[in-house]
Design a protein around this motif. Sequence first.
Motif, PDB file in Angstrom:
ATOM      1  N   PHE A   1       0.755  -1.231  -0.081  1.00  0.00           N
ATOM      2  CA  PHE A   1       0.024  -0.021  -0.067  1.00  0.00           C
ATOM      3  C   PHE A   1       0.908   1.210   0.111  1.00  0.00           C
ATOM      4  O   PHE A   1       1.796   1.174   0.709  1.00  0.00           O
ATOM      5  N   THR A   2       0.568   1.952  -0.908  1.00  0.00           N
ATOM      6  CA  THR A   2       1.068   3.446  -0.804  1.00  0.00           C
ATOM      7  C   THR A   2      -0.021   4.493  -0.911  1.00  0.00           C
ATOM      8  O   THR A   2      -0.749   4.572  -1.634  1.00  0.00           O
ATOM      9  N   PRO A   3      -0.053   5.491   0.004  1.00  0.00           N
ATOM     10  CA  PRO A   3      -0.806   6.669   0.164  1.00  0.00           C
ATOM     11  C   PRO A   3      -0.905   7.395  -1.253  1.00  0.00           C
ATOM     12  O   PRO A   3       0.457   7.767  -1.711  1.00  0.00           O
ATOM     13  N   GLY A   4      -2.014   7.463  -1.866  1.00  0.00           N
ATOM     14  CA  GLY A   4      -2.137   8.384  -3.029  1.00  0.00           C
ATOM     15  C   GLY A   4      -2.352   7.479  -4.307  1.00  0.00           C
ATOM     16  O   GLY A   4      -3.083   7.796  -5.346  1.00  0.00           O
ATOM     17  N   GLU A   5      -2.061   6.065  -4.122  1.00  0.00           N
ATOM     18  CA  GLU A   5      -2.210   4.940  -5.186  1.00  0.00           C
ATOM     19  C   GLU A   5      -3.777   4.408  -4.843  1.00  0.00           C
ATOM     20  O   GLU A   5      -4.352   4.307  -6.013  1.00  0.00           O
ATOM     21  N   ARG A   6      -4.021   4.417  -3.713  1.00  0.00           N
ATOM     22  CA  ARG A   6      -5.416   3.668  -3.260  1.00  0.00           C
ATOM     23  C   ARG A   6      -5.902   4.649  -2.051  1.00  0.00           C
ATOM     24  O   ARG A   6      -5.061   5.244  -1.266  1.00  0.00           O
ATOM     25  N   ALA A   7      -7.186   4.682  -1.806  1.00  0.00           N
ATOM     26  CA  ALA A   7      -8.060   5.449  -0.816  1.00  0.00           C
ATOM     27  C   ALA A   7      -7.903   4.377   0.604  1.00  0.00           C
ATOM     28  O   ALA A   7      -8.186   4.990   1.638  1.00  0.00           O
ATOM     29  N   TRP A   8      -7.836   3.157   0.265  1.00  0.00           N
ATOM     30  CA  TRP A   8      -7.995   2.315   1.325  1.00  0.00           C
ATOM     31  C   TRP A   8      -6.799   1.384   1.658  1.00  0.00           C
ATOM     32  O   TRP A   8      -6.232   0.744   0.913  1.00  0.00           O
ATOM     33  N   ALA A   9      -6.643   1.295   2.991  1.00  0.00           N
ATOM     34  CA  ALA A   9      -5.559   0.367   3.321  1.00  0.00           C
ATOM     35  C   ALA A   9      -6.189  -0.890   3.815  1.00  0.00           C
ATOM     36  O   ALA A   9      -6.871  -0.761   4.822  1.00  0.00           O
ATOM     37  N   GLY A  10      -5.832  -2.129   3.459  1.00  0.00           N
ATOM     38  CA  GLY A  10      -6.468  -3.235   3.908  1.00  0.00           C
ATOM     39  C   GLY A  10      -5.895  -3.641   5.225  1.00  0.00           C
ATOM     40  O   GLY A  10      -4.957  -3.455   5.626  1.00  0.00           O
ATOM     41  N   SER A  11      -6.701  -4.158   6.090  1.00  0.00           N
ATOM     42  CA  SER A  11      -6.412  -4.576   7.229  1.00  0.00           C
ATOM     43  C   SER A  11      -6.731  -6.093   7.460  1.00  0.00           C
ATOM     44  O   SER A  11      -7.374  -6.879   6.709  1.00  0.00           O
ATOM     45  N   ILE A  12      -5.968  -6.809   8.436  1.00  0.00           N
ATOM     46  CA  ILE A  12      -6.344  -8.251   8.911  1.00  0.00           C
ATOM     47  C   ILE A  12      -6.283  -8.508  10.405  1.00  0.00           C
ATOM     48  O   ILE A  12      -5.630  -7.496  11.022  1.00  0.00           O
ATOM     49  N   PHE A  13      -6.954  -9.285  10.966  1.00  0.00           N
ATOM     50  CA  PHE A  13      -7.094  -9.820  12.498  1.00  0.00           C
ATOM     51  C   PHE A  13      -7.357 -11.308  12.457  1.00  0.00           C
ATOM     52  O   PHE A  13      -8.383 -11.654  11.756  1.00  0.00           O
ATOM     53  N   PRO A  14      -6.753 -11.806  13.507  1.00  0.00           N
ATOM     54  CA  PRO A  14      -5.775 -11.927  14.110  1.00  0.00           C
ATOM     55  C   PRO A  14      -4.366 -11.508  13.464  1.00  0.00           C
ATOM     56  O   PRO A  14      -4.315 -12.019  12.228  1.00  0.00           O
ATOM     57  N   PRO A  15      -3.343 -11.057  14.184  1.00  0.00           N
ATOM     58  CA  PRO A  15      -2.024 -10.853  13.293  1.00  0.00           C
ATOM     59  C   PRO A  15      -1.277 -11.948  13.206  1.00  0.00           C
ATOM     60  O   PRO A  15      -1.659 -13.028  13.868  1.00  0.00           O
ATOM     61  N   ASN A  16      -0.553 -11.961  12.355  1.00  0.00           N
ATOM     62  CA  ASN A  16       0.194 -13.132  11.755  1.00  0.00           C
ATOM     63  C   ASN A  16       1.572 -13.110  12.540  1.00  0.00           C
ATOM     64  O   ASN A  16       1.719 -12.293  13.414  1.00  0.00           O
ATOM     65  N   GLY A  17       2.296 -14.386  12.403  1.00  0.00           N
ATOM     66  CA  GLY A  17       3.469 -14.555  13.293  1.00  0.00           C
ATOM     67  C   GLY A  17       4.459 -13.536  13.096  1.00  0.00           C
ATOM     68  O   GLY A  17       5.370 -13.235  13.999  1.00  0.00           O
ATOM     69  N   HIS A  18       4.689 -13.029  11.818  1.00  0.00           N
ATOM     70  CA  HIS A  18       5.721 -12.254  11.486  1.00  0.00           C
ATOM     71  C   HIS A  18       5.380 -10.770  12.297  1.00  0.00           C
ATOM     72  O   HIS A  18       6.248 -10.134  12.895  1.00  0.00           O
ATOM     73  N   THR A  19       4.136 -10.532  12.693  1.00  0.00           N
ATOM     74  CA  THR A  19       3.859  -9.386  13.223  1.00  0.00           C
ATOM     75  C   THR A  19       4.153  -9.160  14.788  1.00  0.00           C
ATOM     76  O   THR A  19       4.801  -8.355  15.091  1.00  0.00           O
ATOM     77  N   ILE A  20       3.783 -10.552  15.318  1.00  0.00           N
ATOM     78  CA  ILE A  20       4.263 -10.695  16.739  1.00  0.00           C
ATOM     79  C   ILE A  20       5.600 -10.728  16.768  1.00  0.00           C
ATOM     80  O   ILE A  20       6.084 -10.264  17.955  1.00  0.00           O
ATOM     81  N   ALA A  21       6.461 -11.611  16.104  1.00  0.00           N
ATOM     82  CA  ALA A  21       7.626 -11.464  16.223  1.00  0.00           C
ATOM     83  C   ALA A  21       8.283 -10.280  16.069  1.00  0.00           C
ATOM     84  O   ALA A  21       9.379 -10.151  16.958  1.00  0.00           O
ATOM     85  N   GLY A  22       8.308  -9.448  15.205  1.00  0.00           N
ATOM     86  CA  GLY A  22       8.712  -8.029  14.899  1.00  0.00           C
ATOM     87  C   GLY A  22       8.378  -7.167  16.284  1.00  0.00           C
ATOM     88  O   GLY A  22       9.421  -6.720  16.717  1.00  0.00           O
ATOM     89  N   ALA A  23       7.109  -7.311  16.651  1.00  0.00           N
ATOM     90  CA  ALA A  23       6.867  -6.618  18.068  1.00  0.00           C
ATOM     91  C   ALA A  23       7.782  -6.821  19.274  1.00  0.00           C
ATOM     92  O   ALA A  23       8.330  -6.303  19.842  1.00  0.00           O
ATOM     93  N   LEU A  24       7.914  -8.236  19.347  1.00  0.00           N
ATOM     94  CA  LEU A  24       8.788  -8.868  20.480  1.00  0.00           C
ATOM     95  C   LEU A  24      10.395  -8.639  20.319  1.00  0.00           C
ATOM     96  O   LEU A  24      10.906  -8.270  21.312  1.00  0.00           O
ATOM     97  N   ARG A  25      10.712  -8.679  19.165  1.00  0.00           N
ATOM     98  CA  ARG A  25      12.107  -8.443  19.050  1.00  0.00           C
ATOM     99  C   ARG A  25      12.411  -7.138  19.526  1.00  0.00           C
ATOM    100  O   ARG A  25      13.696  -6.698  19.820  1.00  0.00           O
ATOM    101  N   GLY A  26      11.492  -5.871  19.483  1.00  0.00           N
ATOM    102  CA  GLY A  26      11.646  -4.733  20.020  1.00  0.00           C
ATOM    103  C   GLY A  26      11.984  -4.655  21.406  1.00  0.00           C
ATOM    104  O   GLY A  26      12.388  -3.678  22.117  1.00  0.00           O
ATOM    105  N   LEU A  27      11.808  -5.689  22.092  1.00  0.00           N
ATOM    106  CA  LEU A  27      11.731  -5.881  23.685  1.00  0.00           C
ATOM    107  C   LEU A  27      13.094  -6.424  23.978  1.00  0.00           C
ATOM    108  O   LEU A  27      13.506  -5.893  24.942  1.00  0.00           O
TER     109      LEU A  27
END
Length: 375
Positions: free
Chosen positions: A20-46
Motif C-alpha cells: 500500500f502506498t498513500p495516493g495510489e489507493r484510498a483504502w489500506a487493507g487490514s487483517i486480524f488476528p495478526p500473523n506470526g511475523h507481526t508478533i515476532a517483529g513486536a517482540l524483537r523490540g523488547l
Amino acid sequence: MFWYTLTPLDLLLLRDAKPFTPGERAWAGSIFPPNGHTIAGALRGLFSQKKDFRLIGPFLCRQTESGNKLYLPRPLGFYKSTPLVPLEWNSDSYLQAALWDKTEPSPLVKPPGQLADEEDNYSPSSSEKKFRQYLPYEVVQKYLETGHIDREDWIVEGGSYEDQPWTIETRSHNSIEEGTRQVKAADGYFVENGIRLYAKWSLAIAIDQEIDTPMTLRLGGEGHRTILQRCHELDEQWASLQQQSQKNFKSGGKSIAYLVTPGVFERKDKYQGTEKSLCRAFPWEWKLAHTVNKNQILGDLVSVATDKAVPISCRFRDKDEITKSIPAPQVFAAPPGSLYYLNQPRSLFQDDGQTQVNKWRKLGYSELLWINYKL
C-alpha cells in the motif's frame, strides 16, 4: 514455553499483505488476528540484542469467572454443527456413484442419517442463536479426546462475543500541506479499518523466553500499545492439548489434523525454465490416498476442509545496508481451522529443525493438533 496475554490499550491497526502506498489507493487493507511475523517483529523490540526464539500462536484469550481461557479458531470441516466426512470413508453414502476429480482430495459429505437436519432451516443472521467462530479450551480438549463436538458446544454464550470478539472502526489519515490548513493533493488522505477487542478479550502467545511482566509492547501500524502479561493458566491448558494430540498421533489409524494457525506450505518449482515458489492448502509431502495412474505415489491424505487463503507478507534485511528492510515475496497460507483427513497421521517436513523451512514453525505457523477419527 511461557504463555503471555497481549491486552490492547487502544484499537489496533494491522495491515494485510497487499502493498500500500498513500495516493495510489484510498483504502489500506487490514487483517486480524495478526500473523506470526507481526508478533515476532513486536517482540524483537523488547530485546536489547538480536535473539532467536520460538513462537506459538497468536490465539485469543478470554477472562472468565473461572480464570483466563484459551480460544482456538473453529474447525472448518463442519456444516453448522454437523461434522463432514470424506466420501471415501462413507461407504453408505448415496453419493458413492458420483464422479469427482481424483487428482484432487476427496469431496466431503454429511455422515449417514444426517441428510435432514433441523439446522438446515437455520439462518446465520438469526438473532435466536449464533455459532461460535472460536472454541474455548475445554471444547477443543473434548474434541481431541472424543473426536466429536456436541451441538450445544457450538452455541455462543450470551454476552461472550465468541462469534467475533472485536469491532471494526474506520479511521482516516490526513496529511496537511506545510504552512496551510489544506490536505495534501497527493499522499494526503486515506482510510483503514482498526480493530478494537471487547472487554475481557486479549491475544495469547507463547515464546521460549521468559520476560519480566507486566510491560507495554508496541504492536502493529503506528505502534499502538498493548500490555504484555505472563499467564500461567494458559501453560497448563496448552500442555494438556499437546499431550492429548501427541497421544492421538502415536495411536495411528484414521486421523484428522486440525490446523490452529495459518499453514504455510510452499515449494519451489520450475516452469518453462523459470524457478518460482508455489503455495497450496495442504502439505506438498502429503500424497493423496487415491491415484489416477500407476506412476503416482500412493499417500495417506484423503480429503481437506479449508477456506480462502491468508496472504502473508514479510520483509528481508538488505544485504548491503543492515538497517534497511525490503518487502519479501508474498506467500499464501491455509487458514486456521483447516482440517486434513488422513489414513495414517504424518508429520510435517517443516517440523524438522535441521531444514530451512523450519523457520515457519519457529514463527508459529502450521501448528497442528491431532484427532483420532471416530464415527
